[in-house]
Design a protein around this motif. Sequence first.
Motif, PDB file in Angstrom:
ATOM      1  N   GLY A 243     -18.843 -33.013 114.918  1.00 58.37           N
ATOM      2  CA  GLY A 243     -18.364 -33.868 113.923  1.00 58.37           C
ATOM      3  C   GLY A 243     -17.471 -34.795 114.282  1.00 58.37           C
ATOM      4  O   GLY A 243     -17.290 -36.035 113.777  1.00 58.37           O
ATOM      5  N   TRP A 244     -16.274 -34.377 114.906  1.00 60.64           N
ATOM      6  CA  TRP A 244     -15.115 -34.951 115.239  1.00 60.64           C
ATOM      7  C   TRP A 244     -15.498 -35.984 116.324  1.00 60.64           C
ATOM      8  O   TRP A 244     -14.970 -37.104 116.275  1.00 60.64           O
ATOM      9  N   LEU A 245     -16.308 -35.730 117.281  1.00 62.84           N
ATOM     10  CA  LEU A 245     -16.814 -36.667 118.307  1.00 62.84           C
ATOM     11  C   LEU A 245     -17.120 -37.971 117.656  1.00 62.84           C
ATOM     12  O   LEU A 245     -17.144 -38.916 117.917  1.00 62.84           O
ATOM     13  N   LEU A 246     -18.260 -37.472 116.818  1.00 58.02           N
ATOM     14  CA  LEU A 246     -19.012 -38.628 115.961  1.00 58.02           C
ATOM     15  C   LEU A 246     -18.329 -39.262 115.080  1.00 58.02           C
ATOM     16  O   LEU A 246     -18.591 -40.612 114.922  1.00 58.02           O
ATOM     17  N   SER A 247     -17.159 -38.939 114.650  1.00 56.00           N
ATOM     18  CA  SER A 247     -16.017 -39.640 113.903  1.00 56.00           C
ATOM     19  C   SER A 247     -15.364 -40.556 114.755  1.00 56.00           C
ATOM     20  O   SER A 247     -14.829 -41.590 114.270  1.00 56.00           O
ATOM     21  N   LYS A 248     -15.107 -40.395 116.124  1.00 51.27           N
ATOM     22  CA  LYS A 248     -14.493 -41.094 117.144  1.00 51.27           C
ATOM     23  C   LYS A 248     -15.107 -42.292 117.724  1.00 51.27           C
ATOM     24  O   LYS A 248     -14.608 -43.102 118.363  1.00 51.27           O
ATOM     25  N   HIS A 249     -16.391 -42.022 117.912  1.00 53.83           N
ATOM     26  CA  HIS A 249     -17.258 -42.827 118.841  1.00 53.83           C
ATOM     27  C   HIS A 249     -18.596 -43.157 118.062  1.00 53.83           C
ATOM     28  O   HIS A 249     -18.901 -42.239 117.328  1.00 53.83           O
ATOM     29  N   PRO A 250     -19.237 -44.268 118.488  1.00 59.30           N
ATOM     30  CA  PRO A 250     -20.480 -44.554 117.921  1.00 59.30           C
ATOM     31  C   PRO A 250     -21.639 -43.553 118.294  1.00 59.30           C
ATOM     32  O   PRO A 250     -21.380 -42.867 119.508  1.00 59.30           O
ATOM     33  N   ALA A 251     -22.461 -43.227 117.649  1.00 58.93           N
ATOM     34  CA  ALA A 251     -23.323 -42.052 117.699  1.00 58.93           C
ATOM     35  C   ALA A 251     -24.121 -42.289 118.901  1.00 58.93           C
ATOM     36  O   ALA A 251     -24.593 -41.416 119.530  1.00 58.93           O
ATOM     37  N   ALA A 252     -24.496 -43.630 119.276  1.00 57.69           N
ATOM     38  CA  ALA A 252     -25.364 -43.714 120.515  1.00 57.69           C
ATOM     39  C   ALA A 252     -24.734 -43.229 121.808  1.00 57.69           C
ATOM     40  O   ALA A 252     -25.226 -43.205 122.734  1.00 57.69           O
ATOM     41  N   LEU A 253     -23.117 -43.139 121.637  1.00 59.13           N
ATOM     42  CA  LEU A 253     -22.271 -42.780 122.942  1.00 59.13           C
ATOM     43  C   LEU A 253     -22.446 -41.186 123.219  1.00 59.13           C
ATOM     44  O   LEU A 253     -22.422 -40.866 124.226  1.00 59.13           O
ATOM     45  N   VAL A 254     -22.389 -40.315 122.058  1.00 58.06           N
ATOM     46  CA  VAL A 254     -22.450 -39.028 122.125  1.00 58.06           C
ATOM     47  C   VAL A 254     -23.831 -38.499 121.957  1.00 58.06           C
ATOM     48  O   VAL A 254     -24.080 -37.163 122.414  1.00 58.06           O
ATOM     49  N   ALA A 255     -24.538 -39.046 121.551  1.00 54.42           N
ATOM     50  CA  ALA A 255     -25.908 -38.573 120.770  1.00 54.42           C
ATOM     51  C   ALA A 255     -26.524 -37.963 122.022  1.00 54.42           C
ATOM     52  O   ALA A 255     -27.466 -36.889 121.961  1.00 54.42           O
ATOM     53  N   PRO A 256     -26.665 -38.650 123.285  1.00 50.76           N
ATOM     54  CA  PRO A 256     -27.503 -37.882 124.278  1.00 50.76           C
ATOM     55  C   PRO A 256     -27.167 -36.627 124.966  1.00 50.76           C
ATOM     56  O   PRO A 256     -27.812 -35.962 125.310  1.00 50.76           O
ATOM     57  N   ALA A 257     -25.845 -36.208 124.551  1.00 49.35           N
ATOM     58  CA  ALA A 257     -25.283 -34.983 125.003  1.00 49.35           C
ATOM     59  C   ALA A 257     -26.193 -33.665 124.567  1.00 49.35           C
ATOM     60  O   ALA A 257     -26.712 -32.774 125.655  1.00 49.35           O
ATOM     61  N   PRO A 258     -26.995 -33.567 123.343  1.00 51.31           N
ATOM     62  CA  PRO A 258     -27.734 -32.401 123.052  1.00 51.31           C
ATOM     63  C   PRO A 258     -29.023 -32.454 124.092  1.00 51.31           C
ATOM     64  O   PRO A 258     -29.650 -31.305 123.967  1.00 51.31           O
ATOM     65  N   LEU A 259     -29.328 -33.365 124.949  1.00 49.30           N
ATOM     66  CA  LEU A 259     -30.394 -33.476 125.747  1.00 49.30           C
ATOM     67  C   LEU A 259     -30.157 -32.206 126.841  1.00 49.30           C
ATOM     68  O   LEU A 259     -31.020 -31.738 127.312  1.00 49.30           O
ATOM     69  N   LEU A 260     -29.132 -31.937 127.078  1.00 52.50           N
ATOM     70  CA  LEU A 260     -28.630 -30.915 128.085  1.00 52.50           C
ATOM     71  C   LEU A 260     -28.635 -29.417 127.602  1.00 52.50           C
ATOM     72  O   LEU A 260     -28.657 -28.536 128.313  1.00 52.50           O
ATOM     73  N   VAL A 261     -28.769 -29.505 126.290  1.00 54.23           N
ATOM     74  CA  VAL A 261     -28.871 -27.931 125.566  1.00 54.23           C
ATOM     75  C   VAL A 261     -29.978 -27.122 126.347  1.00 54.23           C
ATOM     76  O   VAL A 261     -29.758 -26.036 126.798  1.00 54.23           O
ATOM     77  N   PRO A 262     -31.362 -27.661 126.258  1.00 53.97           N
ATOM     78  CA  PRO A 262     -32.351 -26.892 127.187  1.00 53.97           C
ATOM     79  C   PRO A 262     -32.073 -26.721 128.471  1.00 53.97           C
ATOM     80  O   PRO A 262     -32.492 -25.728 129.176  1.00 53.97           O
ATOM     81  N   ILE A 263     -31.384 -27.476 129.171  1.00 54.66           N
ATOM     82  CA  ILE A 263     -30.969 -27.463 130.682  1.00 54.66           C
ATOM     83  C   ILE A 263     -30.064 -26.108 130.766  1.00 54.66           C
ATOM     84  O   ILE A 263     -30.394 -25.127 131.492  1.00 54.66           O
ATOM     85  N   PHE A 264     -29.033 -26.363 130.153  1.00 52.29           N
ATOM     86  CA  PHE A 264     -28.181 -24.957 129.665  1.00 52.29           C
ATOM     87  C   PHE A 264     -28.787 -23.736 129.438  1.00 52.29           C
ATOM     88  O   PHE A 264     -28.555 -22.548 130.160  1.00 52.29           O
ATOM     89  N   GLY A 265     -29.638 -23.826 128.430  1.00 50.53           N
ATOM     90  CA  GLY A 265     -30.332 -22.684 128.162  1.00 50.53           C
ATOM     91  C   GLY A 265     -31.149 -22.011 128.975  1.00 50.53           C
ATOM     92  O   GLY A 265     -31.409 -20.990 129.144  1.00 50.53           O
ATOM     93  N   MET A 266     -32.203 -22.786 129.540  1.00 52.58           N
ATOM     94  CA  MET A 266     -33.203 -22.319 130.638  1.00 52.58           C
ATOM     95  C   MET A 266     -32.501 -21.880 131.685  1.00 52.58           C
ATOM     96  O   MET A 266     -32.662 -20.829 132.442  1.00 52.58           O
ATOM     97  N   GLY A 267     -31.358 -22.595 132.247  1.00 52.85           N
ATOM     98  CA  GLY A 267     -30.485 -22.373 133.419  1.00 52.85           C
ATOM     99  C   GLY A 267     -29.973 -20.884 133.119  1.00 52.85           C
ATOM    100  O   GLY A 267     -29.881 -20.228 134.156  1.00 52.85           O
ATOM    101  N   ALA A 268     -29.253 -20.691 132.172  1.00 51.91           N
ATOM    102  CA  ALA A 268     -28.536 -19.554 131.775  1.00 51.91           C
ATOM    103  C   ALA A 268     -29.544 -18.144 131.755  1.00 51.91           C
ATOM    104  O   ALA A 268     -29.029 -17.138 131.864  1.00 51.91           O
TER     105      ALA A 268
END
Length: 309
Positions: A243-268
């Motif tokens: 929420g802090w990141l979204l308050s500091k930057h446009p959503a389009a700038l930080v929204a791609p980050a969760p795309l990495l969740v399944p990469i971390f999930g499957m890798g871990a």
Amino acid sequence: MSSSKRQGGAQLHPGLPASHLLLALAIVAVWGTNFVVIKNCLASFPPFYFAALRYIFVLLPLVFFMPRPKVAWGNLCIYGLATGVGQFGVMYYAVNSQISPGLASLVVQTQVFFTIGFAMLFAKEGLKRYQAVAVGIALLGLVIIALHTDSTTTFLGLAMVVFAGLSWGIANTVSRQAGSINMLSYVVWASAFSIPPLVLIALIFEGGVAHLWDVTLAAPLGAWVGVLWQSWANTLFGYAAWGWLLSKHPAALVAPAPLLVPIFGMGASAFFLGEALPPWKVEAASLVIAGLIINLFWPSLQAQVRKFF
């Protein structure tokens, strides 16, 4: 120049300082590797009781220090039920015996498409062509998973994690309707509605008071660390920092980050739990992630292309 670009420090992404990018990566790393923590804790706690413990420590003691967000009780109730029971309670049950943690981290990302569907239903947003293509590609990934069900990933497990994604989509829709609020306070207070049904389900289906008390006493220290990791790192840190990141930057700038969740999930899951990564899993993951990327990036890509023609 925007305030985000005036901040000091090296920048690894235009408009996003290095420290903020690292924070975003830390958040998705916690969210992705969390599936390994879930699997390990389920060796000590039944799934719905485990979910209840998670939200007990989200609620306490912060509820005594954070003001209730200015939102209707009904909104908090729906959010709490959707995340506590529908998303995590059901997903914990599935990860316990019906689906591998790595695949669960991938399949639950269907929440993006359910969120789009609810926006169409309630906000009267139309389905754009690229969104339909994105959904179709992601569905192909789910079909590949369904065609490879076995003892580690059943069709029931796949269906349950898709339901968890549906519940996450409901939670996203309800939180958007809440307007501009303190998300951390919102999550803490909504947890009060997650706990009672989770405890009731655990009491009825997971052995009753005596058994759950024995489980509580017998749980090793590592399992309790996992519970606190669920509550504080995954929920409180994750939501507050995001929420802090979204308050500091446009959503389009930080929204791609969760795309990495399944990469971390499957890798871990592969690294810590020895979960196999056969070609079909990689193909399914590639299709689901491709669908997510098309849904997120197509409008900006199309706008860039139009500048040259």
